[in-house]
Design an enzyme around this catalytic site. Structure first.
Site, PDB file in Angstrom:
ATOM      1  N   HIS A   1       0.403  -6.994  -0.235  1.00 53.19           N
ATOM      2  CA  HIS A   1       0.152  -5.570  -0.008  1.00 53.19           C
ATOM      3  C   HIS A   1       0.886  -5.094   1.238  1.00 53.19           C
ATOM      4  CE1 HIS A   1      -3.340  -7.685  -1.763  1.00 53.19           C
ATOM      5  NE2 HIS A   1      -3.129  -6.827  -2.719  1.00 53.19           N
TER       6      HIS A   1
HETATM    7  S1  FES Z   1      -1.329  -7.800   2.574  1.00 54.55           S
HETATM    8 FE1  FES Z   1      -2.946  -8.097   1.146  1.00 54.55          FE
HETATM    9  S2  FES Z   1      -3.119 -10.219   1.143  1.00 54.55           S
HETATM   10 FE2  FES Z   1      -1.562  -9.923   2.575  1.00 54.55          FE
END
Ligand code: FES
Ligand code: HEM
Lengths: 162, 447
Positions: A127
């Site tokens: 993410h």
């Molecule tokens: S940014 Fe969501 S798990 Fe690493």
């Protein structure tokens, strides 16, 4: 009243073993130290070792990377830690758990050529969290810095994790 | 034999064996009452097929699941290989696994259409609130079951899906980490996790059977809703369930199963992810983790909250982004659960509520769009608007906003303000009205 309270205690003591059985078992907990010889890891390189089923990142930091980490204004960080709080005795060795503090993916940046994100540390592809050369969270959804495990130097080049 | 408390309500059966059993346990009387002569609104459309279809899928999943379990081994060392063995060596193993794998998808397709039907025709409204709640509980149990099932083949997506989803609980303040280690039975997703997921994956479908029973019991207390949303008043409004709806349900089921079979035989992996044919590796995360398609809208909502919720320009934070995302995701299902209390409009069917109908259809489109975004990487650039870079996250945020606004703002507002269209007196009149307007339109077109 008393009977009700006794009943609740009894029910609780029956239920508890069935809940607690799901916690890590004794043998799982026992597997909790790993020793690594880092003599062969050149400056600027990194290795990944497995500890408790998780990757641990060991990075041999360059003087430039250490300097960058020190210069950061800590008050601007999400999880406020100085670089000194991130390593033990030897600033060139950074040891962190390679698990993104967002939802647990393994960030990229260990191998040469892998994406390291905007802050030259690690980048989590899941993410989009970016960590700096001290493993501190700088951008993206992760709330905390990469966790520093319990570890110690048992000789100049051997690290015991756990 | 005729002195029992139920004796007076029974009409004797011709067949002596059936009669003998029925005297002792009036099961045939019950089946006849609930599925034979059961008075059912006569105006059902094909949306009313999906309950029966979902039921069929549940049975299919249990039969194929138990047969898979005869060959599957829930141990991280051999789980992946045992599934490959099912695919290559076990007689018809490939077929059973593909029926189970695609069955999960088609179960969700049926249930999503079934839920939409309930929303469109107002089936959640009094007196069917409890029936609705049982439905949402079934949906939650299905999600848990499917999530744990997907972990069993122990591929890369199994492992990382399990890691990301169990880590959601680490967002809970103070006790989060302890809860996650409790779920794992260790310090990461590992053998203890796989074992317990298998145990629960085996159990939960039978819990679903139990809740389905309550769901249908509640249905047979209130009776079915129908496309007009008007309660049946006289015999003119209903038909006996058999043969009218047994036939209609069978026909719909055949069509549905034909499409399902096309997937099983011709594109069994179309709905899956190729990374799950790579064995799990705890040291390497795949470049792009996605859950199964039926979770994508909720996954998009989870990722849409990428900002801390607190007082702007200060360090005061009420919810960290991570917790905010988790709350939004669970909240999105809680909205469906409390829908009967958000929409208090006296008219059930969207047919007579033009504004509600538009809002609901926009809602459906936004859920589909959330699903699309959920399958794309977060923060992927879409377009430049001047100096502003539009990303998938922005779209997800707008859609999430509409999702919640639909429930929390639009439904309560329309409850008070929407003026419904003129309603027919009864289901019978609704049907006749429909016919008349058909005739009219025919005339118009002949002329
Ligand atoms: S940014 Fe969501 S798990 Fe690493
Ligand atoms: C609500 C009903 C069910 C749903 C939604 C469901 C869903 C799933 C899913 C999504 C998978 C992963 C398929 C794959 O990618 O390989 C799976 C695997 C599996 N399921 Fe189920 N399942 C259900 C019922 C059952 C039941 C009752 C059993 C009985 C034990 C069972 C046993 C298994 C086994 C052994 C596997 C692993 C083999 C495989 O991966 O194909 N399932 N399930």
């Amino acid at each position: 009243m008393t009977a009700g309270a006794m009943g609740a205690v009894a029910a609780g003591s029956v239920v508890w073993p069935f809940i607690n059985q799901m916690n890590p078992a004794a043998d799982t907990k026992a597997l909790s130290t790993t020793e690594v010889d880092v003599a062969s890891v050149a400056e600027g390189q990194a290795i990944t070792v497995m500890w408790r089923g998780k990757p641990v990142f060991i990075r041999h930091r360059t003087p430039k990377e250490i300097a960058e980490s020190k210069e950061v204004d800590v008050s601007l960080l999400r999880d406020k830690q100085t670089d000194e709080q991130r390593f033990k005795t030897k600033p060139e060795w950074l040891v962190v758990i390679g698990v993104c503090t967002h939802l647990g993916c393994v960030p990229l940046g260990q191998k040469t050529g892998e994406m390291r994100g905007d802050y030259n540390g690690w980048f989590c592809p899941c993410h989009g969290s970016a960590y700096d050369t001290s493993g501190r969270i700088r951008k993206g959804p992760a709330p905390k810095n990469l966790e520093v495990p319990m570890y110690s130097f048992i000789s100049d080049t051997v690290i015991r994790i756990g | 034999m005729s002195a029992g408390p139920h004796a007076s309500q029974r009409t004797p059966f011709q067949n002596p064996v059936i009669e003998w059993v029925d005297q002792r346990l009036p099961i045939f009387t019950m089946v006849n009452k609930e599925y034979g002569v059961f008075p059912t609104p006569k105006n059902f459309n094909y949306f009313w097929n999906f309950g029966a279809i979902a039921m069929f899928m549940l049975v299919t999943m249990i039969v194929t699941g138990i047969t898979l379990a005869m060959h599957y081994a829930a141990n991280t060392g051999i789980a992946f290989d045992s599934v490959e063995r099912i695919m290559r060596d076990v007689n018809y193993g490939w077929l059973i696994r593909y029926i189970h794998m695609n069955g999960a998808s088609f179960f969700f397709i049926a249930v999503y259409i079934h839920i939409f039907r309930g929303m469109y025709y107002g089936s959640y409204k009094a007196p069917r609130e409890l029936l609705w709640i049982f439905g949402v509980v079934i949906f939650l149990l299905m999600m848990a079951t499917a999530f744990m099932g997907y972990v069993l083949p122990w591929g890369q997506m199994s492992f990382w899906g399990a890691t990301v989803i169990t880590n959601l609980f680490s967002a809970i303040p103070v006790v989060g980490t302890s809860i996650v280690e409790w779920l794992w039975g260790g310090f990461s997703v590992d053998n203890p996790t796989l074992n317990r997921f298998f145990a629960l994956h085996y159990l939960l479908p039978f819990v679903i059977v139990g809740v389905v029973f309550l769901h249908i019991w509640a249905l047979h207390v209130t009776g079915s809703n129908n496309p007009s949303g008007i309660e049946p008043k006289t015999e003119k409004d209903t038909l006996p369930f058999h043969p009218y709806y047994t036939m209609k349900d069978s026909f719909g089921l055949v069509v549905f199963v034909a499409i399902y079979a096309a997937f099983v035989f011709f594109m069994p992996n179309a709905l899956g992810h190729p990374d799950n044919y790579t064995p799990a590796n705890p040291m390497v995360t795949p470049a792009h983790i996605v859950p199964e398609w039926y979770f994508l809208p909720f996954y998009a909502i989870l990722r849409a909250i990428n900002f801390d919720i607190g007082i702007p320009f200060t360090d005061i934070v009420f919810f960290e982004a991570k917790l905010g995302g988790v709350l939004a995701m669970f909240g999105s299902i809680a909205m469906v659960l409390i829908m009967p209390w958000l929409d208090k409009h006296p008219v059930r069917s969207a047919r007579y509520r033009p504004k509600f109908r538009v809002a609901l259809l926009v809602f459906v489109v936004s859920v589909l769009a959330l699903g699309k975004i959920g399958g794309m990487p977060a923060d992927a650039p879409l377009a430049h608007i001047g100096s502003f870079l539009l990303t998938t996250t922005h779209i997800a945020q707008i859609l999430t906003l509409y999702y919640f606004a639909f429930f929390l703002v639009i439904l309560p507002y329309l409850s008070k303000r929407e003026r419904p269209l003129p309603m027919p007196e009864s289901i019978n009149d609704a049907v006749l009205q429909g016919q008349k307007s058909d005739q009219k339109s025919e005339k118009c077109c002949e002329a």
